[in-house]
Design a protein around this motif. Structure first.
Motif, PDB file in Angstrom:
ATOM      1  N   SER A  55       0.819  -1.220   0.000  1.00  0.00           N
ATOM      2  CA  SER A  55       0.000   0.000   0.000  1.00  0.00           C
ATOM      3  C   SER A  55       0.847   1.262   0.000  1.00  0.00           C
ATOM      4  O   SER A  55       0.322   2.361  -0.194  1.00  0.00           O
ATOM      5  CB  SER A  55      -0.941   0.009   1.206  1.00  0.00           C
ATOM      6  OG  SER A  55      -0.202  -0.038   2.405  1.00  0.00           O
ATOM      7  N   GLY A  56       2.156   1.103   0.212  1.00  0.00           N
ATOM      8  CA  GLY A  56       3.075   2.236   0.152  1.00  0.00           C
ATOM      9  C   GLY A  56       3.308   2.918   1.484  1.00  0.00           C
ATOM     10  O   GLY A  56       4.374   3.489   1.707  1.00  0.00           O
ATOM     11  N   SER A  57       2.332   2.875   2.386  1.00  0.00           N
ATOM     12  CA  SER A  57       2.458   3.537   3.682  1.00  0.00           C
ATOM     13  C   SER A  57       1.233   3.187   4.520  1.00  0.00           C
ATOM     14  O   SER A  57       0.276   2.576   4.020  1.00  0.00           O
ATOM     15  CB  SER A  57       2.548   5.059   3.525  1.00  0.00           C
ATOM     16  OG  SER A  57       1.333   5.567   3.006  1.00  0.00           O
ATOM     17  N   LEU A  58       1.269   3.602   5.760  1.00  0.00           N
ATOM     18  CA  LEU A  58       0.099   3.395   6.615  1.00  0.00           C
ATOM     19  C   LEU A  58      -1.109   4.154   6.066  1.00  0.00           C
ATOM     20  O   LEU A  58      -2.225   3.640   6.042  1.00  0.00           O
ATOM     21  CB  LEU A  58       0.416   3.861   8.038  1.00  0.00           C
ATOM     22  CG  LEU A  58      -0.515   3.396   9.161  1.00  0.00           C
ATOM     23  CD1 LEU A  58      -0.546   1.883   9.260  1.00  0.00           C
ATOM     24  CD2 LEU A  58      -0.104   3.995  10.492  1.00  0.00           C
ATOM     25  N   ARG A  59      -0.892   5.375   5.593  1.00  0.00           N
ATOM     26  CA  ARG A  59      -1.987   6.150   5.003  1.00  0.00           C
ATOM     27  C   ARG A  59      -2.510   5.476   3.736  1.00  0.00           C
ATOM     28  O   ARG A  59      -3.697   5.598   3.406  1.00  0.00           O
ATOM     29  CB  ARG A  59      -1.521   7.572   4.697  1.00  0.00           C
ATOM     30  CG  ARG A  59      -2.600   8.471   4.099  1.00  0.00           C
ATOM     31  CD  ARG A  59      -2.105   9.883   3.898  1.00  0.00           C
ATOM     32  NE  ARG A  59      -2.003  10.594   5.158  1.00  0.00           N
ATOM     33  CZ  ARG A  59      -3.012  11.280   5.705  1.00  0.00           C
ATOM     34  NH1 ARG A  59      -4.179  11.341   5.096  1.00  0.00           N
ATOM     35  NH2 ARG A  59      -2.855  11.893   6.848  1.00  0.00           N
ATOM     36  N   GLY A  60      -1.636   4.765   3.048  1.00  0.00           N
ATOM     37  CA  GLY A  60      -2.051   4.080   1.832  1.00  0.00           C
ATOM     38  C   GLY A  60      -3.100   3.008   2.074  1.00  0.00           C
ATOM     39  O   GLY A  60      -3.813   2.611   1.146  1.00  0.00           O
ATOM     40  N   LEU A  61      -3.214   2.543   3.328  1.00  0.00           N
ATOM     41  CA  LEU A  61      -4.258   1.568   3.652  1.00  0.00           C
ATOM     42  C   LEU A  61      -5.647   2.127   3.376  1.00  0.00           C
ATOM     43  O   LEU A  61      -6.586   1.375   3.100  1.00  0.00           O
ATOM     44  CB  LEU A  61      -4.160   1.158   5.124  1.00  0.00           C
ATOM     45  CG  LEU A  61      -2.926   0.368   5.567  1.00  0.00           C
ATOM     46  CD1 LEU A  61      -2.991   0.121   7.070  1.00  0.00           C
ATOM     47  CD2 LEU A  61      -2.814  -0.952   4.812  1.00  0.00           C
ATOM     48  N   LEU A  62      -5.787   3.456   3.449  1.00  0.00           N
ATOM     49  CA  LEU A  62      -7.094   4.087   3.240  1.00  0.00           C
ATOM     50  C   LEU A  62      -7.628   3.846   1.830  1.00  0.00           C
ATOM     51  O   LEU A  62      -8.827   3.961   1.594  1.00  0.00           O
ATOM     52  CB  LEU A  62      -7.007   5.590   3.508  1.00  0.00           C
ATOM     53  CG  LEU A  62      -6.623   6.020   4.932  1.00  0.00           C
ATOM     54  CD1 LEU A  62      -6.482   7.529   5.009  1.00  0.00           C
ATOM     55  CD2 LEU A  62      -7.651   5.522   5.935  1.00  0.00           C
ATOM     56  N   ARG A  63      -6.736   3.526   0.908  1.00  0.00           N
ATOM     57  CA  ARG A  63      -7.156   3.331  -0.488  1.00  0.00           C
ATOM     58  C   ARG A  63      -7.487   1.882  -0.810  1.00  0.00           C
ATOM     59  O   ARG A  63      -7.950   1.582  -1.912  1.00  0.00           O
ATOM     60  CB  ARG A  63      -6.061   3.838  -1.433  1.00  0.00           C
ATOM     61  CG  ARG A  63      -5.790   5.333  -1.328  1.00  0.00           C
ATOM     62  CD  ARG A  63      -4.834   5.807  -2.421  1.00  0.00           C
ATOM     63  NE  ARG A  63      -3.507   5.234  -2.238  1.00  0.00           N
ATOM     64  CZ  ARG A  63      -2.540   5.807  -1.521  1.00  0.00           C
ATOM     65  NH1 ARG A  63      -2.764   6.949  -0.902  1.00  0.00           N
ATOM     66  NH2 ARG A  63      -1.359   5.244  -1.401  1.00  0.00           N
ATOM     67  N   LEU A  64      -7.237   0.966   0.127  1.00  0.00           N
ATOM     68  CA  LEU A  64      -7.437  -0.449  -0.159  1.00  0.00           C
ATOM     69  C   LEU A  64      -8.915  -0.818  -0.166  1.00  0.00           C
ATOM     70  O   LEU A  64      -9.683  -0.406   0.707  1.00  0.00           O
ATOM     71  CB  LEU A  64      -6.714  -1.310   0.883  1.00  0.00           C
ATOM     72  CG  LEU A  64      -5.183  -1.235   0.924  1.00  0.00           C
ATOM     73  CD1 LEU A  64      -4.644  -2.216   1.957  1.00  0.00           C
ATOM     74  CD2 LEU A  64      -4.581  -1.523  -0.445  1.00  0.00           C
ATOM     75  N   THR A  65      -9.303  -1.600  -1.137  1.00  0.00           N
ATOM     76  CA  THR A  65     -10.652  -2.158  -1.180  1.00  0.00           C
ATOM     77  C   THR A  65     -10.630  -3.546  -0.543  1.00  0.00           C
ATOM     78  O   THR A  65      -9.555  -4.106  -0.260  1.00  0.00           O
ATOM     79  CB  THR A  65     -11.150  -2.278  -2.624  1.00  0.00           C
ATOM     80  OG1 THR A  65     -10.323  -3.244  -3.314  1.00  0.00           O
ATOM     81  CG2 THR A  65     -11.063  -0.932  -3.348  1.00  0.00           C
ATOM     82  N   VAL A  66     -11.816  -4.119  -0.352  1.00  0.00           N
ATOM     83  CA  VAL A  66     -11.893  -5.480   0.172  1.00  0.00           C
ATOM     84  C   VAL A  66     -11.173  -6.451  -0.759  1.00  0.00           C
ATOM     85  O   VAL A  66     -10.471  -7.364  -0.313  1.00  0.00           O
ATOM     86  CB  VAL A  66     -13.367  -5.893   0.363  1.00  0.00           C
ATOM     87  CG1 VAL A  66     -13.480  -7.382   0.680  1.00  0.00           C
ATOM     88  CG2 VAL A  66     -14.006  -5.081   1.487  1.00  0.00           C
ATOM     89  N   GLU A  67     -11.326  -6.228  -2.054  1.00  0.00           N
ATOM     90  CA  GLU A  67     -10.659  -7.103  -3.035  1.00  0.00           C
ATOM     91  C   GLU A  67      -9.144  -6.978  -2.931  1.00  0.00           C
ATOM     92  O   GLU A  67      -8.421  -7.988  -3.042  1.00  0.00           O
ATOM     93  CB  GLU A  67     -11.119  -6.757  -4.451  1.00  0.00           C
ATOM     94  CG  GLU A  67     -12.574  -7.113  -4.749  1.00  0.00           C
ATOM     95  CD  GLU A  67     -13.570  -6.161  -4.090  1.00  0.00           C
ATOM     96  OE1 GLU A  67     -13.168  -5.022  -3.722  1.00  0.00           O
ATOM     97  OE2 GLU A  67     -14.740  -6.546  -3.937  1.00  0.00           O
ATOM     98  N   ASP A  68      -8.647  -5.752  -2.731  1.00  0.00           N
ATOM     99  CA  ASP A  68      -7.208  -5.556  -2.561  1.00  0.00           C
ATOM    100  C   ASP A  68      -6.696  -6.342  -1.363  1.00  0.00           C
ATOM    101  O   ASP A  68      -5.639  -6.986  -1.416  1.00  0.00           O
ATOM    102  CB  ASP A  68      -6.882  -4.074  -2.353  1.00  0.00           C
ATOM    103  CG  ASP A  68      -7.148  -3.224  -3.579  1.00  0.00           C
ATOM    104  OD1 ASP A  68      -7.071  -3.764  -4.706  1.00  0.00           O
ATOM    105  OD2 ASP A  68      -7.439  -2.013  -3.412  1.00  0.00           O
ATOM    106  N   MET A  69      -7.435  -6.298  -0.264  1.00  0.00           N
ATOM    107  CA  MET A  69      -7.012  -6.981   0.958  1.00  0.00           C
ATOM    108  C   MET A  69      -6.995  -8.492   0.774  1.00  0.00           C
ATOM    109  O   MET A  69      -6.071  -9.182   1.217  1.00  0.00           O
ATOM    110  CB  MET A  69      -7.952  -6.607   2.111  1.00  0.00           C
ATOM    111  CG  MET A  69      -7.963  -5.136   2.471  1.00  0.00           C
ATOM    112  SD  MET A  69      -9.290  -4.787   3.660  1.00  0.00           S
ATOM    113  CE  MET A  69      -9.459  -3.019   3.463  1.00  0.00           C
ATOM    114  N   GLN A  70      -8.029  -8.997   0.104  1.00  0.00           N
ATOM    115  CA  GLN A  70      -8.128 -10.444  -0.069  1.00  0.00           C
ATOM    116  C   GLN A  70      -7.105 -10.993  -1.060  1.00  0.00           C
ATOM    117  O   GLN A  70      -6.946 -12.218  -1.163  1.00  0.00           O
ATOM    118  CB  GLN A  70      -9.548 -10.817  -0.511  1.00  0.00           C
ATOM    119  CG  GLN A  70     -10.578 -10.642   0.593  1.00  0.00           C
ATOM    120  CD  GLN A  70     -11.958 -11.129   0.183  1.00  0.00           C
ATOM    121  OE1 GLN A  70     -12.662 -10.450  -0.547  1.00  0.00           O
ATOM    122  NE2 GLN A  70     -12.338 -12.308   0.645  1.00  0.00           N
TER     123      GLN A  70
END
Length: 231
Positions: A55-70
């Motif tokens: 995700s590039g950084s902790l703030r980058g987590l804000l851009r993750l979708t459920v599909e990205d996480m899975q």
């Protein structure tokens, strides 16, 4: 990247959180606490590092979708939804831009606490830890009991304020009857708190009794020990 298996038990994220608090943990360690477990081939700390790297950084987590996480092995549907909820909480906190509530008058204190105190069948005693600018750091109910019981000892009050690194504090308790007029026990307890505040050198700005306007002879719904001159 550090593997969880190589870290001594006492230095693992959960143990470090318990012993040293959240400020001592790295971004990956905090994420590992939320994820709780990894997979057979990738422990939770390694998984956290991979997600942060992706995700590039902790703030980058804000851009993750459920599909990205899975897309990461070890993140199933339930865990992805838990992460999405955590991310949404963070997004809302960042987007509001709201300052912490200002607690610089008994009326503000009363209006903020009234929804919490309304309907309580017994007396509760709250400690409001404040910043240097009298903004709320944390509100905690330290005791609860019968409407006639003596509820609080200075030890509980100032322990919580010190733990929250407060610059000052306000105390409050409710009268289930709705009449905020102080009892003799309330007056004695407030004087005791006033003297204790001098010893610990932590300003006690007020002690507010929360009642209801319709049951208050004065019509305000609250009683302020600061306004009365006792503090």
């Amino acid at each position: 990247m550090t593997s969880l298996n190589t870290i001594p038990l006492g230095e693992r994220p959960q143990e470090r959180l318990q012993m040293k608090g959240p400020n001592a943990l790295s971004d990956a360690e905090l994420l590992a606490i939320v994820l709780r477990s990894g997979t057979r081939g990738c422990d939770v700390l390694s998984l956290s590092h991979k997600i942060l790297h992706g995700s590039g950084s902790l703030r980058g987590l804000l851009r993750l979708t459920v599909e990205d996480m899975q897309a990461y092995p070890g993140i199933g549907g339930v865990k992805a939804l838990q992460l999405q909820a955590m991310i949404e909480i963070a997004r809302r906190v960042l987007s509001t831009g709201e300052a912490a509530p200002l607690m610089d008058s008994p009326e503000r204190i009363y209006n903020w606490l009234r929804p919490i105190a309304d309907g309580e069948p017994v007396e509760k005693f709250w400690v409001l830890s404040l910043s240097r600018k009298n903004r709320l750091l944390r509100c905690q109910a330290v005791t609860s009991g019968t409407a006639t019981a003596s509820l609080v000892h200075p030890r509980e009050v100032f322990r919580e304020a010190i733990r929250n690194s407060a610059s000052a504090l306000v105390c409050a308790h409710n009268h289930p009857s709705g009449d905020p007029s102080p009892s003799q026990a309330d007056i004695r307890a407030t004087r005791q708190l006033r003297e204790a505040s001098k010893v610990v050198q932590l300003d006690l700005l007020d002690h507010v009794i929360i009642g209801q306007r319709e049951h208050d002879p004065a019509g305000s719904g609250y009683y302020s020990f600061a306004e009365s001159g006792i503090l």
